[in-house]
Design an enzyme around this catalytic site. Structure first.
Site, PDB file in Angstrom:
ATOM      1  N   ARG A   1     -21.945  29.024  -6.998  1.00  0.00           N
ATOM      2  CA  ARG A   1     -20.892  29.280  -6.013  1.00  0.00           C
ATOM      3  C   ARG A   1     -20.120  30.563  -6.305  1.00  0.00           C
ATOM      4  O   ARG A   1     -19.651  30.801  -7.403  1.00  0.00           O
ATOM      5  CB  ARG A   1     -19.925  28.102  -5.954  1.00  0.00           C
TER       6      ARG A   1
ATOM      7  N   HIS B   1     -14.586  26.293 -22.743  1.00  0.00           N
ATOM      8  CA  HIS B   1     -15.745  26.065 -21.881  1.00  0.00           C
ATOM      9  C   HIS B   1     -16.886  25.329 -22.572  1.00  0.00           C
ATOM     10  O   HIS B   1     -17.813  24.856 -21.916  1.00  0.00           O
ATOM     11  CB  HIS B   1     -16.241  27.426 -21.362  1.00  0.00           C
TER      12      HIS B   1
ATOM     13  N   ARG C   1     -10.634  20.175 -20.838  1.00  0.00           N
ATOM     14  CA  ARG C   1      -9.742  21.223 -20.360  1.00  0.00           C
ATOM     15  C   ARG C   1      -9.189  20.936 -18.972  1.00  0.00           C
ATOM     16  O   ARG C   1      -8.021  21.114 -18.700  1.00  0.00           O
ATOM     17  CB  ARG C   1     -10.481  22.563 -20.327  1.00  0.00           C
TER      18      ARG C   1
ATOM     19  N   HIS D   1     -28.452  24.462 -13.837  1.00  0.00           N
ATOM     20  CA  HIS D   1     -27.242  24.806 -14.575  1.00  0.00           C
ATOM     21  C   HIS D   1     -27.477  24.851 -16.076  1.00  0.00           C
ATOM     22  O   HIS D   1     -26.596  25.241 -16.842  1.00  0.00           O
ATOM     23  CB  HIS D   1     -26.148  23.775 -14.238  1.00  0.00           C
TER      24      HIS D   1
ATOM     25  N   TYR E   1     -14.443  33.242 -22.546  1.00  0.00           N
ATOM     26  CA  TYR E   1     -14.652  31.801 -22.615  1.00  0.00           C
ATOM     27  C   TYR E   1     -15.044  31.412 -24.025  1.00  0.00           C
ATOM     28  O   TYR E   1     -15.752  32.151 -24.715  1.00  0.00           O
ATOM     29  CB  TYR E   1     -15.799  31.364 -21.690  1.00  0.00           C
TER      30      TYR E   1
ATOM     31  N   ASN F   1      -7.614  30.209  -8.866  1.00  0.00           N
ATOM     32  CA  ASN F   1      -8.023  28.800  -8.942  1.00  0.00           C
ATOM     33  C   ASN F   1      -7.676  28.054  -7.658  1.00  0.00           C
ATOM     34  O   ASN F   1      -8.483  27.282  -7.125  1.00  0.00           O
ATOM     35  CB  ASN F   1      -7.322  28.106 -10.114  1.00  0.00           C
TER      36      ASN F   1
END
Length: 687
Positions: A406, A593, A565, A436, A469, A46
């Protein structure tokens, strides 16, 4: 005198707090040891992305002389200083935790050894491994007048080596060289066990290379060896309108990414001052340097923890995803979906149902067309194979591949080419917008008519992340949703005048305004004296207009519960501003998620699934989708999922007006939402 708080929490500082919550999972003694190691790896991964994208962008602003404050009151320079300070503190805490985890693993018989701890037999074994496997891969890179400083890859581990020669005068500068620790080899080297010992011993690859460094520099003596690591700016800068072939342009940018401007230099504690100064000058690093008290780059712990056989007592209990029982009881998915909608909750329910939906469509002679968006897919995607087979069978197959996802650009380029070769119509979305939305449309011929079947999800079409997730998926043949799905693909793939959505909210055209309208409607209910309630679950909330709209609703008396989150720029619980807003964050074994939005609406409850977080980029610079759930039975299930989260008092943290998060603790029996949800029948019936 303390400076008054801004109405908003800074996005990047909020992200630091999120990664701190990830670290807390590694620090929690109740978390199994190998899972603690994984959380240390996740925290490192992260932070790498944060540095290479967010911090890199702030540094770009500073270099450009940009001094304007953002809406949270920070200039780029002021924010950068605060971020680097907090990141350094967090990394120091991470390595204290790393040493604690190592001590715990050693008690369980899993040991990382130093060279000094190995006996003669073990040394002979690891030296043999070095000469047979490692040495042929290494490339020493000397730096002198004839050989300039090499271009270093981002996020790779290197050794800075200082060398001397026999009878070299003390005042003469040492020779400087660099060796890359090969990432193609695993970082942890198994070491043969000691006699009568059941312990598993490991040695770090960089320690093994250091021990044998003289084999790379014959005639020189080693003065010092120090690991270091560079992180570069990884943001793509594309001129899409000027790119004749977007796919080729992205491939070029990926090559450039490896040489982006340095944004962070990590180096081992105790690095020789000469080597450190050399790196600082050559890489033009000033305050962007972080000293590490331990092995650099702990992302290797994820692979290490996963590679160990046995030790099940050091892991979470295994949860096997089950096939949705509604679909399990039929041999004809399309026949079932004509009768009822089906909701899935991953990872507790298996992603195989989505694979089967597309695979069945590919083999069904009555299916005429399949349209799908792909943002991030797995390495061996059954979906991609099914789409290719459908195209080869003569069906109309349209795939919207997001090349700009990305860090997944290279994989998506490979899939795009594979699909094109199979005869699929591959579309790379609209200029300037990432696609997306997560949606699949199947058009089927039935009794002289066409019927549309749709899958809408909150997560990517990726069977690997679907095991890690929490996400929601909806199967439906509702004609209004089907019509909107067709219109959405037409807008993305062709020329289409603005469509008046019957069910969907779609960014960037109307999703934000639709959400504003729904929030305003709830506000009007409150003003009229009716109960008003909003629950929204998402990854991040950072759009200022959206936050202001929620503040307005709170001030009107709307009860607002947010399950966020990650980043949250809203300050809850501020008198006169947000006292009716509560924000919690759940960080646990699975990555939360799913995006679910609930409106009480005077008792006529409405629930929506969405691909979009409430961030400016999602609402204005991406093609995003919000879909209503029409079936009252499924709406009740979604309320159950939200209630599971809201009742969590073990892994839930509550955001304070100060911007800090504190664990949720109350007098109720212990309740851990992710462990309660593992019983699928429970979340489908729980209240």
């Amino acid at each position: 005198m303390n400076k008054p708080l801004s109405q908003y929490v800074n996005r990047d500082l909020s992200w630091i707090e999120f990664n701190r919550r990830v670290l807390e999972e590694a620090q929690d003694p109740n978390t199994p040891l190998l899972e603690r190691a994984k959380f240390l790896s996740i925290m490192s991964s992260n932070l790498d992305e944060f540095m290479s994208v967010r911090v890199a962008g702030i540094q770009d602003q500073m270099k450009a002389g940009y001094t304007k404050k953002d809406f949270t009151g920070y200039t780029p320079a002021g924010l950068w200083k605060r971020l680097m300070k907090r990141a350094s503190q967090m990394v120091a805490d991470q390595y204290r935790t790393y040493r604690e985890v190592l001590r715990g693993l050693e008690r369980e018989g899993i040991c990382f050894r130093s060279i000094d701890e190995l006996n003669l037999t073990q040394l002979e074994a690891v030296d043999r491994y070095f000469h047979e496997i490692v040495f042929p891969v290494l490339t020493p890179m000397a730096v002198d007048q004839s050989r300039p400083f090499p271009l270093l890859h981002t996020k790779e581990l290197y050794l800075a080596i200082l060398l001397g020669r026999e009878n070299m005068p003390p005042e003469e500068e040492p020779f400087f060289a660099i060796v890359q620790v090969p990432s193609i080899l695993q970082r942890f080297v198994p070491v043969p066990g000691r006699p009568a010992s059941k312990k598993l011993d490991f040695l770090l690859l960089e320690d093994l290379i250091e021990r044998n460094i003289n084999t790379l520099f014959n005639g020189y003596t080693m003065i010092d060896v120090n690991p270091f690591r560079l992180t570069r700016n990884a943001d793509l800068t594309l001129n899409e309108e000027g790119a004749e072939d977007l796919l080729e342009e992205i491939e070029k940018e990926l090559r450039r990414r490896r040489w982006g401007m340095p944004v962070r230099l990590e180096y081992a504690k105790g690095m020789h001052p000469y080597a450190l100064q050399m790196l600082k000058e050559e890489l033009e690093q000033g305050d962007n340097m972080i000293e590490i008290d331990g092995p650099l780059d702990l992302t290797f712990l994820m692979r290490f923890a996963g590679s160990l056989q046995g030790f099940e007592q050091l892991r979470y209990d295994r949860i096997e995803p089950v096939y949705p029982h509604e679909l399990e009881e039929t041999d004809d998915m399309f026949a079932l979906l004509r009768q009822e909608d089906v909701l899935m909750y991953h990872p507790y329910e298996s992603f195989d149902a989505v694979n089967d939906f597309v695979t069945d469509a590919a083999h069904d002679p009555d299916v005429l067309a399949i349209k799908m968006t792909l943002y991030r897919v797995s390495g061996q995607s059954a979906l991609v194979q099914a789409l290719a087979k459908a195209a080869e069978a003569g069906k109309q197959v349209t795939v919207v591949v997001e090349l700009k996802a990305r860090f997944d650009e290279e994989r998506n380029i490979a899939w795009a080419r594979q699909l094109e070769k199979a005869g699929c119509h591959v579309v790379y979305g609209l200029v300037g917008l990432k696609t997306h939305a997560k949606i699949t449309l199947v058009v089927r011929r039935e009794q002289h008519m066409l019927r549309r079947y749709v899958h809408v999800g909150t997560g990517n079409y990726n069977d690997n992340t679907a095991k890690l997730y929490t996400d929601i998926g909806l199967f439906t043949s509702h004609p209004i949703i089907g019509a909107d799905a067709s219109a959405l693909f037409n807008e993305v793939t062709g020329y289409s005048s603005p469509y008046e959505w019957k069910a969907f909210g779609v960014a960037p055209t109307d999703l934000k305004q639709k959400l504003f309208g729904l929030i305003d409607r709830e506000k009007e209910h409150a003003i009229a004296g009716r109960k008003a309630h909003i629950i929204a679950k998402m990854n991040s909330l950072s759009n200022q207009e959206m936050i202001d709209k929620l503040y307005e609703a709170s001030q009107a008396g709307v009860k607002i519960e947010l399950i966020i989150r990650g980043v949250c720029c809203l300050r809850p619980g501020v008198p006169g501003l947000s006292e009716n807003i509560r924000v919690i964050s759940i960080v646990d074994r699975y990555l939360e998620h799913s995006r679910i939005i609930y409106f009480l609406n005077g008792g006529e409850e409405e629930l929506y699934l969405s691909s979009a977080d409430w961030m400016t980029r999602n609402l204005t610079r991406r093609i995003e989708l919000m879909c209503p759930v029409f079936d009252a039975r499924l709406r009740k299930m979604l309320v159950n999922v939200l209630q599971l989260n809201l009742n969590d008092n073990i892994k839930s943290r509550e955001l304070q007006p100060s911007g800090d998060y504190v664990p949720v603790r109350n007098e109720l029996p212990p309740f851990r939402s992710q462990f309660e949800a593992k019983t699928i029948r429970k979340w489908k019936s729980y209240l």
